[in-house]
Structure formats: C-alpha cells, structure tokens
Motif scaffolding. Structure first.
Motif, PDB file in Angstrom:
ATOM      1  N   UNK A  18       0.830  -1.214   0.000  1.00  0.00           N
ATOM      2  CA  UNK A  18       0.000   0.000   0.000  1.00  0.00           C
ATOM      3  C   UNK A  18       0.864   1.263   0.000  1.00  0.00           C
ATOM      4  N   UNK A  19       1.952   1.258   0.754  1.00  0.00           N
ATOM      5  CA  UNK A  19       2.835   2.428   0.794  1.00  0.00           C
ATOM      6  C   UNK A  19       3.550   2.619  -0.537  1.00  0.00           C
ATOM      7  N   UNK A  20       4.014   1.536  -1.151  1.00  0.00           N
ATOM      8  CA  UNK A  20       4.676   1.628  -2.457  1.00  0.00           C
ATOM      9  C   UNK A  20       3.680   2.117  -3.504  1.00  0.00           C
ATOM     10  N   UNK A  21       2.454   1.606  -3.449  1.00  0.00           N
ATOM     11  CA  UNK A  21       1.418   2.057  -4.372  1.00  0.00           C
ATOM     12  C   UNK A  21       1.187   3.563  -4.228  1.00  0.00           C
ATOM     13  N   UNK A  22       1.082   4.040  -3.014  1.00  0.00           N
ATOM     14  CA  UNK A  22       0.893   5.480  -2.794  1.00  0.00           C
ATOM     15  C   UNK A  22       2.046   6.267  -3.412  1.00  0.00           C
ATOM     16  N   UNK A  23       3.271   5.752  -3.270  1.00  0.00           N
ATOM     17  CA  UNK A  23       4.436   6.449  -3.832  1.00  0.00           C
ATOM     18  C   UNK A  23       4.381   6.517  -5.356  1.00  0.00           C
ATOM     19  N   UNK A  24       3.717   5.564  -5.975  1.00  0.00           N
ATOM     20  CA  UNK A  24       3.583   5.554  -7.428  1.00  0.00           C
ATOM     21  C   UNK A  24       2.375   6.340  -7.923  1.00  0.00           C
ATOM     22  N   UNK A  25       1.439   6.661  -7.040  1.00  0.00           N
ATOM     23  CA  UNK A  25       0.169   7.208  -7.524  1.00  0.00           C
ATOM     24  C   UNK A  25      -0.211   8.563  -6.950  1.00  0.00           C
ATOM     25  N   UNK A  26       0.523   9.084  -5.987  1.00  0.00           N
ATOM     26  CA  UNK A  26       0.239  10.401  -5.418  1.00  0.00           C
ATOM     27  C   UNK A  26       1.313  11.382  -5.884  1.00  0.00           C
ATOM     28  N   UNK A  28       2.540  14.272  -5.048  1.00  0.00           N
ATOM     29  CA  UNK A  28       3.514  14.828  -4.106  1.00  0.00           C
ATOM     30  C   UNK A  28       4.552  13.776  -3.701  1.00  0.00           C
ATOM     31  N   UNK A  29       4.139  12.536  -3.564  1.00  0.00           N
ATOM     32  CA  UNK A  29       5.088  11.469  -3.238  1.00  0.00           C
ATOM     33  C   UNK A  29       5.967  11.132  -4.440  1.00  0.00           C
ATOM     34  N   UNK A  31       7.039  13.091  -6.711  1.00  0.00           N
ATOM     35  CA  UNK A  31       8.070  14.134  -6.818  1.00  0.00           C
ATOM     36  C   UNK A  31       9.277  13.845  -5.923  1.00  0.00           C
ATOM     37  N   UNK A  32       9.049  13.152  -4.817  1.00  0.00           N
ATOM     38  CA  UNK A  32      10.120  12.920  -3.840  1.00  0.00           C
ATOM     39  C   UNK A  32      11.105  11.833  -4.253  1.00  0.00           C
ATOM     40  N   UNK A  33      10.733  10.966  -5.170  1.00  0.00           N
ATOM     41  CA  UNK A  33      11.613   9.810  -5.437  1.00  0.00           C
ATOM     42  C   UNK A  33      11.807   9.456  -6.913  1.00  0.00           C
ATOM     43  N   UNK A  34      10.981   9.941  -7.814  1.00  0.00           N
ATOM     44  CA  UNK A  34      10.879   9.403  -9.169  1.00  0.00           C
ATOM     45  C   UNK A  34      12.167   9.471  -9.990  1.00  0.00           C
ATOM     46  N   UNK A  35      12.957  10.501  -9.814  1.00  0.00           N
ATOM     47  CA  UNK A  35      14.198  10.648 -10.585  1.00  0.00           C
ATOM     48  C   UNK A  35      15.403  10.483  -9.661  1.00  0.00           C
ATOM     49  N   UNK A  36      16.445   9.811 -10.140  1.00  0.00           N
ATOM     50  CA  UNK A  36      17.627   9.639  -9.281  1.00  0.00           C
ATOM     51  C   UNK A  36      18.294  10.995  -9.003  1.00  0.00           C
ATOM     52  N   UNK A  37      18.540  11.263  -7.732  1.00  0.00           N
ATOM     53  CA  UNK A  37      19.197  12.519  -7.356  1.00  0.00           C
ATOM     54  C   UNK A  37      20.548  12.640  -8.042  1.00  0.00           C
ATOM     55  N   UNK A  39      18.778  14.759 -10.058  1.00  0.00           N
ATOM     56  CA  UNK A  39      17.655  15.136 -10.918  1.00  0.00           C
ATOM     57  C   UNK A  39      16.444  15.360 -10.023  1.00  0.00           C
ATOM     58  N   UNK A  40      15.679  16.401 -10.320  1.00  0.00           N
ATOM     59  CA  UNK A  40      14.488  16.723  -9.530  1.00  0.00           C
ATOM     60  C   UNK A  40      13.242  16.576 -10.385  1.00  0.00           C
ATOM     61  N   UNK A  41      12.239  15.905  -9.849  1.00  0.00           N
ATOM     62  CA  UNK A  41      10.936  15.829 -10.510  1.00  0.00           C
ATOM     63  C   UNK A  41      10.150  17.038 -10.037  1.00  0.00           C
ATOM     64  N   UNK A  42       9.824  17.930 -10.963  1.00  0.00           N
ATOM     65  CA  UNK A  42       9.218  19.209 -10.591  1.00  0.00           C
ATOM     66  C   UNK A  42       7.713  19.253 -10.804  1.00  0.00           C
ATOM     67  N   UNK A  43       7.178  18.367 -11.627  1.00  0.00           N
ATOM     68  CA  UNK A  43       5.734  18.340 -11.854  1.00  0.00           C
ATOM     69  C   UNK A  43       5.305  16.913 -12.163  1.00  0.00           C
ATOM     70  N   UNK A  44       4.123  16.578 -11.692  1.00  0.00           N
ATOM     71  CA  UNK A  44       3.556  15.246 -11.929  1.00  0.00           C
ATOM     72  C   UNK A  44       2.065  15.408 -12.194  1.00  0.00           C
TER      73      UNK A  44
END
Length: 159
Positions: A18-26, A28-29, A31-37, A39-44
């Motif tokens: 459930x937590x991993x799913x939230x990270x893939x579908x919310x 704001x979450x 933005x926090x992890x999607x691109x390897x640092x 690199x910043x994810x600025x919009x989703x």
C-alpha cells in the motif's frame, strides 16, 4: 535484459504494498523519489483510470528540463500493478515520437506483491525495438531506475 526488447529487475522493499502504491500514484510522493538525485521531478500529473494521464517533468543539472508528451495509463490495479506507456497519450491517442536519442516508445509495468517484511517490487520496461531497449540500457536504466527505487523505498518506509 530479459530479452532483446525488455529491461527488468526485481527487489524486495522494506515497505508495504500500500505504501509503495501510494508512492507511485500520489503526485507529491512521486516528486520525492521518481528521478535519481540530483535530478528533480518538478511536476507530476496522473489519472489512474485506463486512458488517463501519466506525465512527469524533470530538471536535470547541466541539461535542463525534460518534459515529454503525457503518457497513458493502461492498467491500475490498486496495491498490485501499474502499467503505462509513452507511446500513447491520454485517451489512448498515439503520441508522435521524435527522432532524438531519447525518443523511443516503451511500456512500463510495476508489479507489487506482499512479502515478509515488506513487498516484492518488479519494474519492467518493454520497448518496440531491440535498438530502443539497448539505448535505454546504455542511458543507465539499471542504475537510474535502481537509484529511484531506493529513493521510493525510503519514502514508502516513512509513510
């Protein structure tokens, strides 16, 4: 590579499905992890209905903004499976692919399954041609998606 068209890896994450799913579908979450640092994810933008939007914008140091066409959600099976493609846009409309080195069509599948202490996480990216798969691999697929997965786990564990 599992074949000429597919890149895939599986990891065990110390976080619930459930937590991993939230990270893939919310957004704001994501933005926090999607691109390897760094690199910043600025919009989703994400709409989890079949035919819905999947779009990210990333800022790459010394490279600039990476913002392609919106992709299309194909499958959203809560806490278990997310599939999207960049070959189609919202509403299943075909995207026009450019001719640059990073302009290749792919479909991504994320599988999440409960496991002792967390979940099993499999990321698979399927390409239309062997050349596209090799290009994606040479761009650092395993290192980049692997680093992003480590970041996803960090965020998911904090939820």
């Amino acid at each position: 590579m599992t074949d000429d068209l597919t890149l895939s890896f599986t990891r065990t994450l110390a976080a619930s499905p459930a937590a991993v799913w939230r990270c893939w579908t919310e957004p704001e979450l994501i933005r926090q992890w999607f691109a390897p640092r760094p690199v910043a994810t600025t919009a989703v933008e994400i709409n989890l209905t079949p035919g819905g939007t999947f779009r990210t914008v990333m800022e790459v140091p010394d490279h600039g903004t990476m913002a392609g066409d919106a992709g299309c959600i194909l499958v959203a099976d809560t806490d278990r499976r997310l599939v999207w493609t960049n070959a189609l846009g919202p509403g299943f409309r075909p995207n026009a692919m450019g001719d640059g080195p990073m302009d290749f069509a792919f479909t991504a599948e994320i599988l999440i399954a409960a496991a002792p202490g967390g979940c099993t996480y499999t990321a698979t990216v399927m390409h239309a041609t062997p050349q596209a798969a090799h290009t994606h691999k040479d761009m650092g697929f395993f290192d980049g998606w692997g680093a992003a997965t480590t970041q996803l786990e960090e965020v998911a564990r904090g939820l």
